[in-house]
Motif scaffolding. Structure first.
Motif, PDB file in Angstrom:
ATOM      1  N   CYS A   4       2.749  -9.661  -1.784  1.00 53.00           N
ATOM      2  CA  CYS A   4       2.462 -10.843  -0.981  1.00 53.00           C
ATOM      3  C   CYS A   4       1.816 -11.924  -1.833  1.00 53.00           C
ATOM      4  N   HIS A 376       0.427  -3.628   8.165  1.00 56.91           N
ATOM      5  CA  HIS A 376       1.402  -4.182   7.213  1.00 56.91           C
ATOM      6  C   HIS A 376       0.897  -4.016   5.776  1.00 56.91           C
ATOM      7  N   GLU A 377      -0.331  -4.436   5.536  1.00 50.21           N
ATOM      8  CA  GLU A 377      -0.883  -4.372   4.172  1.00 50.21           C
ATOM      9  C   GLU A 377      -1.018  -2.921   3.700  1.00 50.21           C
ATOM     10  N   HIS A 380       2.008  -1.394   2.250  1.00 53.68           N
ATOM     11  CA  HIS A 380       2.205  -1.651   0.812  1.00 53.68           C
ATOM     12  C   HIS A 380       1.433  -0.629  -0.019  1.00 53.68           C
ATOM     13  N   GLU A 404       8.084  -4.717   2.444  1.00 55.29           N
ATOM     14  CA  GLU A 404       7.513  -5.461   3.565  1.00 55.29           C
ATOM     15  C   GLU A 404       7.699  -4.740   4.902  1.00 55.29           C
ATOM     16  N   TYR A 514      11.024 -10.830   3.961  1.00 60.38           N
ATOM     17  CA  TYR A 514      10.447 -10.679   5.308  1.00 60.38           C
ATOM     18  C   TYR A 514      11.525 -10.692   6.383  1.00 60.38           C
TER      19      TYR A 514
HETATM   20 ZN    ZN Z   1       3.589  -7.839   2.808  1.00 62.06          ZN
END
Ligand code: ZN
Ligand code: X8Z
Length: 607
Positions: A4, A376-377, A380, A404, A514
């Protein structure tokens, strides 16, 4: 590696004229063994400089100053210089038939850079400085309604205002105010494009857009056609949602502000970029069941703090069988915006040493939206950890859309039933509440689709030279009108640079990932729910606590980039193609309801 955020990487492509030069420098037919030694050395050196650049970027984004920008730019430049050197040397092995693993590494080596710099050291330095300064400018960006000496709002505060205010004049002022951030970036952005294009051409690509599109295990043109194919499958669903939301907003703001057949004014959708519309959900008249709940309010009432929010996310992953995050994650991450300095607040996930130094950097708000973003994070981070035993060139996702999609997939399992299981709500709304739930989901997932598509459609046009700097803003709004059906609240011109007000443009992070992720996450979820033995409607499925599903997910994540993405996808789903039917099926009951509402209310479709 950072997700990101500006891609710090290295690249090696094999330009045709360099092949001859390389053969002169290294006479004699190269062998497979030499190619192996070359790759081992390249991986070790890239890894080393990658970690250094990562550390510098962490410091720069957490303490934005002239000095940290310079330190980060220097580290970036060093990595780029190495990549140019390796690109030339790699040319020696063109034409050698390599075993599949080595051939894949060579291919990835050629594509590993985020944005290739030209070989001239002065231009490399210039590009690295431009990238760091644009990223820094966005991070420092503020809207000061009463002038610079008054109170100023950063992106987090502006986003909060856009989410909560229903005062049209105030929303318009905030929208205009934030978009001022982009204007000064324009000349530097144009120069960055020139340099990236030059670097891409030196490496044998038509332009930087072709370079970005070459990273999908298919020819770049086929990739463009692929995203158009996926969008065509989903456009009818988007149009139904757009028509309904426009009709509902007209009730709130009046027909003269929201015209029945026109685009939706971009400042009225609850988000400064109109990219997700979940914040206008309270304005929608969908039937609310008695047991409906407001997660933001629940989290606030429980006085959940930022770390507590992250613990919920971690808890989901450990329930699937993933190991807990390391102690250093909690010590080194940034969860809240510091009061005393500028930081890049846009959420990102890091694996600083590409081993287990996992971190997130995020200015967390206690909201349902950030509850989802945390998942979401962490997606990763758990992906990064799952592939960390792969060789360096395979320490990446199958394609960037996969990276993503992982956390978002897990967040699809944040269903009412899950919230009840972990004690956040007392009772699950009945099936009659499903339309309302699906509408909430669609306001973020479906509304986003055309936005996800156009950021890079715009950049591809800019990189190819089809759009010149003198038309940057016009081209931007043409695409936003055509695909999203939104329009700016006031006339714009070329003194503005509205793309600069969206993080990923000054951050120089590709965006098509995305769009892909919105499609892939439903495909992953469909497969995981099947693995979990679930057979009901997809939107009610939660894989929480299901170790079988967790194991299947981990198998795909652990592959990293060692196989083409089509094979990674097949490992989990049995399918070799990205397929929009999973998201379309998920929302099918909502589509029926939206069409019915649009008809009943006489809402026009399209703009
Ligand atoms: Zn992301
Ligand atoms: O940038 C992000 C993540 C970090 S990779 C927070 N997202 C895009 C955006 O905010 O524009 C997630 C959804 C789309």
């Amino acid at each position: 590696m950072i997700f990101c955020s500006l891609a710090i990487g290295v690249v090696a492509q094999t330009p045709k004229n360099d092949v001859r030069k390389a053969r002169r420098d290294f006479p004699g037919a190269p062998t497979v063994a030499e190619a192996g030694a070359f790759l081992d050395d390249a991986e070790a050196r890239l890894f080393d400089l990658g970690v250094k650049a990562s550390r510098a970027a962490w410091v720069q984004q957490n303490f934005i100053t002239e000095d940290t920008e310079q330190i980060s730019a220097d580290a970036n430049q060093a990595a780029t210089a190495l990549s140019v050197e390796l690109a030339k040397k790699a040319a020696r092995f063109d034409g050698v038939t390599l075993p599949p693993v080595m051939a894949r590494k060579m291919k990835l080596l050629k594509l590993a850079s985020g944005f290739p710099a030209p070989s001239d050291p002065a231009e490399q330095k210039e590009l690295a400085q431009l990238e760091a300064s644009l990223d820094g400018d966005y991070g420092k960006g503020k809207w000061c309604p009463d002038g610079a000496s008054g109170k100023c709002l950063d992106v987090t505060a502006v986003s909060k205002l856009m989410a909560e205010s229903r005062d049209e004049a105030e929303l318009k002022r905030a929208w205009i105010g934030w978009h001022v951030v982009g204007a000064p970036m324009r000349p530097r952005y144009a120069r960055m494009v020139e340099l990236g294009d030059k670097g891409s051409r030196e490496l044998g690509f038509a332009d930087a857009g072709a370079f970005w599109r070459s990273n999908y295990d298919m020819p770049p043109d086929a990739f463009s056609a692929e995203v158009d194919r996926l969008w065509d499958q989903l456009r009818p669903l988007y149009l139904s949602l757009h028509a309904y939301v426009r009709g509902q907003l007209a009730k709130q703001y009046g027909d003269n502000v929201v015209r029945a057949h026109g685009p939706i004014p971009a400042h009225l959708l609850g988000n400064i970029w109109a990219q997700e519309w979940n914040n206008v959900y309270p304005l929608m008249d969908s039937p609310k069941p008695e047991q409906s709940y407001d997660l933001t309010k629940i989290l606030e009432d429980r006085q959940t703090d930022a770390a507590g929010m992250v613990r919920y996310g971690e808890g989901f992953f450990t329930s699937l069988g993933f190991a807990p995050l390391p102690k250093t994650f909690w010590e080194r991450s940034l969860f809240t915006k510091p009061a005393d300095r500028d930081v890049v607040c846009h959420a990102s996930a890091w694996d600083v040493d590409s081993k287990d130094d996992l971190r997130i950097k995020m200015c967390i708000q206690i909201t349902q939206e950030d509850f989802v973003t945390i998942h979401h994070e962490l997606g990763h981070n758990f992906y990064q950890r799952a592939y960390n035993t792969q060789p360096p060139l395979f320490q990446n996702s199958a394609n960037d859309g996969f990276h993503e999609a992982v956390g978002d997939t897990v967040a699809l399992s944040v269903t009412p039933e899950y919230l009840k299981k972990i004690g956040l709500i007392e009772s699950v709304p009945p099936a009659s509440g499903d339309v309302d739930y699906l509408l909430q989901q669609a306001l973020s997932k479906v509304a986003f689709l055309p936005f996800g598509l156009i950021i890079d459609k715009w950049r591809w046009e800019v990189f190819s030279g089809q759009v010149k700097p003198a038309e940057y803003n016009k081209a931007w709004w043409d695409l936003r009108l055509k695909y999203q059906g939104v329009a700016p609240p006031v006339a714009r011109n070329e003194a503005n640079f509205d793309p600069g007000a969206k993080y990923h443009v000054p951050g120089n992070t590709p965006y098509m990932r995305y769009f892909l992720a919105r499609i892939l996450q439903f495909q992953f979820q469909r497969a995981l729910c099947r693995e979990a033995g679930y057979s009901g409607p997809l939107h009610r499925c939660s894989i929480y606590g299901n170790k079988v599903a967790g194991q299947r997910l981990n198998e795909m994540l652990a592959l990293g980039a060692s196989k083409p993405w089509q094979e990674a996808l097949e490992t989990l789903t049995g399918e070799k193609q990205m397929d929009a039917t999973a998201i379309a099926d998920y929302f099918a009951p909502l589509k029926v309801w939206l069409d019915d509402q649009n008809k009943k209310n006489g809402y026009a479709v399209g703009w």
